[in-house]
Design a protein around this motif. Structure first.
Motif, PDB file in Angstrom:
ATOM      1  N   ALA A  50       0.809  -1.225   0.000  1.00 48.42           N
ATOM      2  CA  ALA A  50       0.000   0.000   0.000  1.00 48.42           C
ATOM      3  C   ALA A  50       0.842   1.275   0.000  1.00 48.42           C
ATOM      4  N   GLY A  51       2.028   1.243   0.551  1.00 48.58           N
ATOM      5  CA  GLY A  51       2.887   2.415   0.540  1.00 48.58           C
ATOM      6  C   GLY A  51       2.462   3.477   1.541  1.00 48.58           C
ATOM      7  N   PRO A  52       2.924   4.723   1.336  1.00 51.21           N
ATOM      8  CA  PRO A  52       2.671   5.788   2.315  1.00 51.21           C
ATOM      9  C   PRO A  52       1.207   6.196   2.411  1.00 51.21           C
ATOM     10  N   ALA A  53       0.403   5.907   1.415  1.00 51.41           N
ATOM     11  CA  ALA A  53      -1.002   6.298   1.474  1.00 51.41           C
ATOM     12  C   ALA A  53      -1.776   5.492   2.509  1.00 51.41           C
ATOM     13  N   ALA A  54      -1.232   4.368   2.949  1.00 46.95           N
ATOM     14  CA  ALA A  54      -1.919   3.537   3.934  1.00 46.95           C
ATOM     15  C   ALA A  54      -1.700   4.043   5.357  1.00 46.95           C
ATOM     16  N   THR A  55      -0.778   4.968   5.536  1.00 48.45           N
ATOM     17  CA  THR A  55      -0.493   5.493   6.869  1.00 48.45           C
ATOM     18  C   THR A  55      -1.730   6.170   7.427  1.00 48.45           C
ATOM     19  N   GLY A  56      -2.137   5.743   8.606  1.00 51.65           N
ATOM     20  CA  GLY A  56      -3.291   6.341   9.262  1.00 51.65           C
ATOM     21  C   GLY A  56      -4.627   5.792   8.796  1.00 51.65           C
ATOM     22  N   ARG A  57      -4.648   4.897   7.836  1.00 53.52           N
ATOM     23  CA  ARG A  57      -5.909   4.304   7.374  1.00 53.52           C
ATOM     24  C   ARG A  57      -6.292   3.130   8.257  1.00 53.52           C
ATOM     25  N   GLU A  58      -7.570   2.840   8.294  1.00 57.41           N
ATOM     26  CA  GLU A  58      -8.031   1.666   9.028  1.00 57.41           C
ATOM     27  C   GLU A  58      -7.582   0.418   8.283  1.00 57.41           C
ATOM     28  N   THR A  59      -7.165  -0.572   9.046  1.00 55.95           N
ATOM     29  CA  THR A  59      -6.740  -1.832   8.453  1.00 55.95           C
ATOM     30  C   THR A  59      -7.628  -2.954   8.965  1.00 55.95           C
ATOM     31  N   THR A  60      -7.658  -4.044   8.225  1.00 56.31           N
ATOM     32  CA  THR A  60      -8.409  -5.213   8.651  1.00 56.31           C
ATOM     33  C   THR A  60      -7.573  -5.977   9.683  1.00 56.31           C
ATOM     34  N   PRO A  61      -8.173  -6.911  10.402  1.00 51.89           N
ATOM     35  CA  PRO A  61      -7.398  -7.710  11.360  1.00 51.89           C
ATOM     36  C   PRO A  61      -6.264  -8.498  10.688  1.00 51.89           C
ATOM     37  N   GLU A  62      -6.409  -8.785   9.392  1.00 51.54           N
ATOM     38  CA  GLU A  62      -5.367  -9.526   8.676  1.00 51.54           C
ATOM     39  C   GLU A  62      -4.212  -8.628   8.250  1.00 51.54           C
ATOM     40  N   GLY A  63      -4.291  -7.340   8.522  1.00 54.18           N
ATOM     41  CA  GLY A  63      -3.218  -6.417   8.151  1.00 54.18           C
ATOM     42  C   GLY A  63      -3.293  -5.960   6.707  1.00 54.18           C
ATOM     43  N   THR A  64      -4.506  -5.794   6.196  1.00 55.60           N
ATOM     44  CA  THR A  64      -4.677  -5.297   4.839  1.00 55.60           C
ATOM     45  C   THR A  64      -5.448  -3.986   4.848  1.00 55.60           C
ATOM     46  N   VAL A  65      -5.349  -3.263   3.754  1.00 52.26           N
ATOM     47  CA  VAL A  65      -6.083  -2.012   3.574  1.00 52.26           C
ATOM     48  C   VAL A  65      -7.159  -2.272   2.528  1.00 52.26           C
ATOM     49  N   LEU A  66      -8.366  -1.808   2.789  1.00 52.61           N
ATOM     50  CA  LEU A  66      -9.462  -1.993   1.835  1.00 52.61           C
ATOM     51  C   LEU A  66      -9.468  -0.819   0.852  1.00 52.61           C
ATOM     52  N   VAL A  67      -9.447  -1.145  -0.443  1.00 54.84           N
ATOM     53  CA  VAL A  67      -9.424  -0.136  -1.498  1.00 54.84           C
ATOM     54  C   VAL A  67     -10.665  -0.317  -2.353  1.00 54.84           C
ATOM     55  N   ASP A  68     -11.430   0.742  -2.532  1.00 58.46           N
ATOM     56  CA  ASP A  68     -12.650   0.713  -3.336  1.00 58.46           C
ATOM     57  C   ASP A  68     -12.262   0.793  -4.814  1.00 58.46           C
ATOM     58  N   LEU A  69     -11.743  -0.312  -5.318  1.00 55.89           N
ATOM     59  CA  LEU A  69     -11.140  -0.354  -6.642  1.00 55.89           C
ATOM     60  C   LEU A  69     -12.155  -0.220  -7.773  1.00 55.89           C
ATOM     61  N   GLY A  70     -13.340  -0.793  -7.611  1.00 56.82           N
ATOM     62  CA  GLY A  70     -14.355  -0.709  -8.661  1.00 56.82           C
ATOM     63  C   GLY A  70     -14.780   0.720  -8.937  1.00 56.82           C
ATOM     64  N   THR A  71     -15.027   1.472  -7.903  1.00 53.99           N
ATOM     65  CA  THR A  71     -15.413   2.874  -8.072  1.00 53.99           C
ATOM     66  C   THR A  71     -14.268   3.671  -8.673  1.00 53.99           C
ATOM     67  N   TRP A  72     -13.050   3.401  -8.204  1.00 53.00           N
ATOM     68  CA  TRP A  72     -11.888   4.140  -8.711  1.00 53.00           C
ATOM     69  C   TRP A  72     -11.705   3.919 -10.209  1.00 53.00           C
ATOM     70  N   THR A  73     -11.778   2.664 -10.663  1.00 56.79           N
ATOM     71  CA  THR A  73     -11.575   2.408 -12.097  1.00 56.79           C
ATOM     72  C   THR A  73     -12.697   3.030 -12.929  1.00 56.79           C
ATOM     73  N   ALA A  74     -13.923   3.001 -12.420  1.00 59.52           N
ATOM     74  CA  ALA A  74     -15.030   3.634 -13.143  1.00 59.52           C
ATOM     75  C   ALA A  74     -14.795   5.144 -13.261  1.00 59.52           C
ATOM     76  N   ASN A  75     -14.349   5.758 -12.178  1.00 56.71           N
ATOM     77  CA  ASN A  75     -14.076   7.198 -12.203  1.00 56.71           C
ATOM     78  C   ASN A  75     -12.905   7.527 -13.126  1.00 56.71           C
ATOM     79  N   VAL A  76     -11.868   6.702 -13.101  1.00 59.03           N
ATOM     80  CA  VAL A  76     -10.703   6.941 -13.958  1.00 59.03           C
ATOM     81  C   VAL A  76     -11.106   6.852 -15.421  1.00 59.03           C
ATOM     82  N   ARG A  77     -11.916   5.872 -15.766  1.00 58.68           N
ATOM     83  CA  ARG A  77     -12.369   5.740 -17.161  1.00 58.68           C
ATOM     84  C   ARG A  77     -13.196   6.946 -17.587  1.00 58.68           C
ATOM     85  N   ARG A  78     -14.041   7.413 -16.673  1.00 58.69           N
ATOM     86  CA  ARG A  78     -14.892   8.555 -16.990  1.00 58.69           C
ATOM     87  C   ARG A  78     -14.069   9.833 -17.175  1.00 58.69           C
TER      88      ARG A  78
END
Length: 145
Positions: free
Chosen positions: A97-125
């Motif tokens: 995740a890099g520096p953008a994950a700093t201060g974000r909520e993480t899951t118990p497994e140590g991952t960051v949730l990224v709303d990728l579907g919305t992001w790709t739709a917005n990028v295409r638009r």
């Protein structure tokens, strides 16, 4: 005739509000230039400003872009395409995740949730507004424009 129609009554009321606002004296805290957060900490017992290390982390647009791009790369490596459903959320390990994950909520497994579907739709638009560098990085992944 003042005040006969609905619009004129509304205008009179609005003008009255403006006059009262202009005549109002600034409060002591406004006059001293003290922020609302500081006012709360001065007036409410038990509330103190957060220490520097606990204040919110400011993420730049570049950090957010890199976080989403890392999630897109992970999705592409796993699935072989970027035809992402709009509601898809990608779990990205903290080390990717890099520096953008700093201060974000993480899951118990140590991952960051990224709303990728919305992001790709917005990028295409907004594809016409992307820089050449960003567009090239998505072209490498085979983005469907």
């Amino acid at each position: 005739m003042p005040g006969t129609g609905l619009v004129t009554r509304w205008q009179e009321r609005r003008e009255g509000d403006r006059c009262r606002a202009a005549q109002r004296e600034p409060s002591a805290t406004e006059h001293a230039g003290i922020a609302l957060e500081d006012t709360l900490s001065l007036n409410v017992p038990g509330i103190e400003p957060a220490p520097e290390n606990e204040q919110p982390v400011k993420r730049t647009q570049e950090h957010k872009w890199l976080l989403n791009l890392a999630a897109a790369r992970q999705f592409h490596a796993r699935e072989g395409h970027l035809n992402i459903p709009r509601k898809h959320i990608e779990e990205l390990p903290l080390e990717l995740a890099g520096p953008a994950a700093t201060g974000r909520e993480t899951t118990p497994e140590g991952t960051v949730l990224v709303d990728l579907g919305t992001w790709t739709a917005n990028v295409r638009r907004r594809a016409s507004k992307l820089t050449d560098e960003r567009r090239a990085s998505l072209d490498e992944l085979g983005t469907r424009w």
